[in-house]
Write an enzyme that holds these catalytic residues in place. Structure first.
Site, short mmCIF file in Angstrom:
data_model
loop_
_atom_site.label_atom_id
_atom_site.label_comp_id
_atom_site.label_asym_id
_atom_site.label_seq_id
_atom_site.Cartn_x
_atom_site.Cartn_y
_atom_site.Cartn_z
N CYS A 269 0.85 -1.20 0.00
CA CYS A 269 0.00 0.00 0.00
C CYS A 269 0.88 1.24 0.00
CB CYS A 269 -0.93 -0.02 1.22
SG CYS A 269 -2.07 1.38 1.28
N CYS B 119 -0.31 4.31 1.92
CA CYS B 119 -0.20 4.21 3.38
C CYS B 119 1.22 4.48 3.83
CB CYS B 119 -0.54 2.79 3.86
SG CYS B 119 -2.10 2.16 3.32
N ASP B 120 2.17 3.83 3.23
CA ASP B 120 3.50 3.71 3.82
C ASP B 120 4.59 4.56 3.16
OD1 ASP B 120 2.28 1.91 5.52
OD2 ASP B 120 2.76 0.20 4.26
#
Lengths: 307, 79
Positions: free
Chosen positions: A133, A136-137
């Site tokens: 993801c 997200c990261d």
């Protein structure tokens, strides 16, 4: 045990639309889902869903969730269905937390999961440099070198998500050509930070406590190289989430559920499959939503004939 | 009263779900946006060994990901 008219498995566009249509037909319906995130929720921006251009994936999912909660429909969230079993003319749905539900019909709308790379080091370093993801990261890779595996749309989108943070971004693609949309290719090629490598097969992710390097094989020169890297974003497509009905309904060679597109019915009467999980071509939010409606209306008809 | 910190990024879907879950159960929390605060991001990585969000800190104990079961246990939330 309580008997439902319909159990919908999955809380994406297909499952939510099916739920709304079922509720409007006053079917006694239960929707079981792990969450209201799925593939859509992990997408940055969506520009091809009708009426909501430019909306973020998670916002769209929030809207879907709000919409379905306006109707009288029971929802079991944070439940993963592990098995569907035929019980005479009904179906038994079993979840990971050992709950059982009985129903006259089922709509499978579980969509697809990220395809794992399946190389040594991948599982060990999830959260320690390996990610599925990018939105997200990405912030954890400020001034770092990262590899994106996969030269399709999601690979290029991940590379572009990482631009703001990473200092170098390698895209590794196994085949000899890029399959991402031209518009994404153009954007990526403008960026000096992004390097595109074709004919490269990733063999291993290495490190101590966190990702430090990656081994890849050059399929043309037949040589293996090691490249120091801090992060690996795996974007090599998806696999249908169908394991829990294996043997019960017919699959195609890609493990997608075969359906009759007139009704979305599977090879097992009473079980329907809508959205990315079935063998339809072109996986799109709007197609999934449309199929959810069709499947729910087909269930209504099926139940009428049953009684 | 538990001291709760959420390390997150604005667009991470599981962070949104986690925060929604905490709000639903009336848990007060401090939110740390690691995309805006590189120092906090570094600190989080050092303490947890994780380069992924969401991470929840409950009275000094870290929970990685939206682990509903563990979070509910630590915060005495009944599901």
């Amino acid at each position: 045990m309580e008997l439902y008219d319909l159990i919908i498995i999955g809380g994406g566009p297909a499952g939510v639309t099916a739920g709304i249509y079922a509720a409007r037909k006053k079917l006694k319906t239960l929707l079981v889902t792990e969450d209201f995130i799925g593939q859509v929720g992990k997408t940055g921006q969506i520009d091809n869903y009708l009426g909501l251009p430019g909306i973020s994936g998670i916002e769209l999912m929030e809207k879907f969730k709000e919409h379905i909660k306006k109707f009288e429909i029971e929802i079991q969230e944070a439940e993963k269905v592990v098995r569907v079993k035929k019980e005479k003319e009904f179906f038994l749905i079993k979840t990971g937390s050992k709950k059982n539900f009985l129903t006259k019909s089922v709509i499978i709308a579980t969509g697809r999961d990220p395809r794992p790379l399946e190389v040594p080091g991948e599982k060990e370093f999830i959260g320690q440099g390996v990610s599925y993801c990018s939105i997200c990261d990405a912030p954890f890779f400020q001034d770092k070198a990262v590899a994106v595996i996969g030269g399709g749309n999601s690979g290029f989108e991940a590379a572009l998500d990482l631009l703001k943070y990473a200092k170098r971004i390698f895209i590794f693609e196994r085949s000899d050509k890029i399959i991402a949309d031209e518009i994404l290719q153009e954007e990526a090629k403008k960026e000096k930070k992004i390097e595109i490598h074709l004919n490269k097969e990733v063999k291993k992710i290495e490190g101590r406590g966190k990702v430090q390097s990656l081994l890849y094989h050059d399929l043309k020169t037949k040589k293996t190289f090691q490249v120091p890297i801090d992060g690996v974003f795996v974007q090599i497509g998806t696999i249908p989430a169908t394991a829990f009905v294996k043997g019960l309904v017919e699959f195609n060679e890609a493990d997608e559920i075969k359906v009759d597109f007139k009704t979305c019915q599977t090879s097992c009467p009473g079980i329907f499959a809508a959205g990315d999980v079935n063998d339809g071509k072109w996986k799109q939010i709007i197609i999934a939503a449309g199929e959810g409606a069709r499947a729910a209306l087909a269930v209504y008809k099926y139940l009428q004939n049953m009684n | 009263m538990n001291k709760v910190k959420v390390y997150s990024t604005p667009v991470c879907p599981y962070c949104v779900s986690l925060k929604e879950f905490l709000k639903k159960h009336n848990v007060d929390f401090e939110e740390i946006d690691v995309s805006q605060n590189q120092e906090a991001a570094r600190e989080m990585v050092e303490k947890t060994g994780q380069m992924a969000v969401p991470v929840l800190e409950i009275d000094g104990e870290f929970v990685v990901g939206f682990d509903r079961k563990r979070i509910s246990k630590l915060l005495n939330i009944e599901n």
